[in-house]
Design a protein around this motif. Structure first.
Motif, PDB file in Angstrom:
ATOM      1  N   TRP A  21      45.208  57.229  47.103  1.00 50.11           N
ATOM      2  CA  TRP A  21      43.795  56.672  48.361  1.00 50.11           C
ATOM      3  C   TRP A  21      44.970  57.281  49.713  1.00 50.11           C
ATOM      4  O   TRP A  21      46.051  57.869  49.330  1.00 50.11           O
ATOM      5  N   ARG A  22      43.474  58.022  50.669  1.00 48.86           N
ATOM      6  CA  ARG A  22      44.115  58.438  51.873  1.00 48.86           C
ATOM      7  C   ARG A  22      43.661  57.709  52.954  1.00 48.86           C
ATOM      8  O   ARG A  22      42.244  57.710  52.134  1.00 48.86           O
ATOM      9  N   LYS A  23      43.717  57.854  53.894  1.00 41.79           N
ATOM     10  CA  LYS A  23      43.397  57.381  55.043  1.00 41.79           C
ATOM     11  C   LYS A  23      43.254  58.132  56.177  1.00 41.79           C
ATOM     12  O   LYS A  23      44.243  59.238  56.633  1.00 41.79           O
ATOM     13  N   TRP A  63      47.097  47.458  56.528  1.00 40.17           N
ATOM     14  CA  TRP A  63      46.014  47.670  55.368  1.00 40.17           C
ATOM     15  C   TRP A  63      47.289  47.699  54.233  1.00 40.17           C
ATOM     16  O   TRP A  63      48.000  46.976  53.864  1.00 40.17           O
ATOM     17  N   GLY A 106      44.408  51.021  50.229  1.00 37.32           N
ATOM     18  CA  GLY A 106      43.942  51.273  51.508  1.00 37.32           C
ATOM     19  C   GLY A 106      42.684  50.561  52.318  1.00 37.32           C
ATOM     20  O   GLY A 106      42.708  51.480  53.043  1.00 37.32           O
TER      21      GLY A 106
END
Length: 302
Positions: free
Chosen positions: A21-23, A70, A75
């Motif tokens: 996952w990425r933010k 988080w 995420g």
């Protein structure tokens, strides 16, 4: 768990290098630049006794300063709070450390003092009504580093270390043989700094080891040395070879650096260690080395 210069927080699979996952934070650095990243071990809720529903803490920006928690698996955002600094210009020098259930905002005012504010990590509630001001006229931006609760500076021919959480006798001094050398905080290892080739424990100002070569790396209380001959890579610990990698792909940049090490005893012997090494390159690649072979390679264009 990685943070990039493009204001991105991401989780990488250690099995195959996939991005789990990425933010993406705000693009402007005044709001989205990642100033602090902390991955917790286990934190228990003081009221219920259960683990708090977050594993990662980030601090981003300086006008305002955003604090977020988080969940490491998904995420998902667990909590968020912010503070508006009285001076955005000064707040760019803000630094942070975590102790138990508190996060401390450290604002050095160079050649004057340090402003220390304690917040409950997930609620943002101040532990004290006012910010503590610690007199420290000897601090300079070029010759000081923060490591956990310690603010360490090279001043003339001495190493001065301020314990910001100590009630009394909060300053220690140590004479230096070569005061002109640089002072650096050690990545991933709190409470230790390096001055020149010497690594100090800030708890008692003892030299824990002295580097033999420029490519020595201090991680997890062990001396890890990485050497490279053409496309062969060797990593040793205290003169014992732990990992050897051959035939490194030519696509990797020459400037490999160790950024994390995790070792544990082998199942068949308590005297031998099995280690994973996370390496980085100047061209944005992350390489995981395990037991003598490249486990995976991933590059970040995020």
């Amino acid at each position: 768990i990685v943070a990039t210069e493009e204001n991105v927080l991401a989780a990488i699979s250690s099995k195959n290098g996939d991005i789990l996952w990425r933010k993406v934070f705000e693009s402007e650095n005044s709001r989205g630049e990642i100033k602090f990243l902390h991955v917790t071990r286990t934190i228990r809720n003081e009221v219920s006794g259960d683990h708090d529903p977050y594993d990662i803490i980030t601090v981003t920006g300086f006008n305002p300063i955003q604090f977020r928690g988080w969940d490491v698996n998904t995420g998902n955002l667990a909590w968020e709070w912010s503070i508006i600094p009285t001076s955005a210009e000064k707040s760019e020098d803000s630094q942070y450390f975590i102790k138990e259930s508190s996060i401390y905002h450290v604002l050095p005012v160079w050649n004057s003092h340090i402003e220390l504010t304690e917040y409950h990590v997930s609620t943002g509630q101040q532990s004290k009504a006012t910010t503590s001001k610690i007199t420290a006229g000897w601090i300079t931006k070029e010759r000081c580093v923060l490591s956990s609760q310690y603010f360490a500076c090279v001043v003339k021919d001495q190493l001065l270390v301020l314990d910001m959480l100590a009630d009394r006798n909060n300053i220690q001094t140590k004479n230096l043989e070569n005061p002109s050398t640089a002072i650096t905080a050690l990545r991933g290892l709190e409470g230790f700094i390096q001055v020149g080739r010497q690594v100090f424990s800030l708890k008692d100002l003892q030299v824990v080891f002295e580097n033999r070569k420029d490519d020595d790396v201090f991680m997890d209380n062990s001396l890890m040395q990485m050497s490279r001959d053409k496309m062969n890579l060797k990593i040793t610990s205290e003169n014992q070879e732990l990992t050897e990698v051959t035939d490194i792909p030519e696509t990797l940049d020459n400037n490999l650096q160790i950024i994390a090490v995790k070792c544990k005893p082998k199942r068949d012997s308590t005297s031998q260690l099995a280690c994973r090494f996370l390496l980085s390159t100047d061209d944005g690649a992350l390489v995981l080395v395990q037991q003598g072979f490249l486990k995976n390679i991933c590059k970040f264009f995020i």
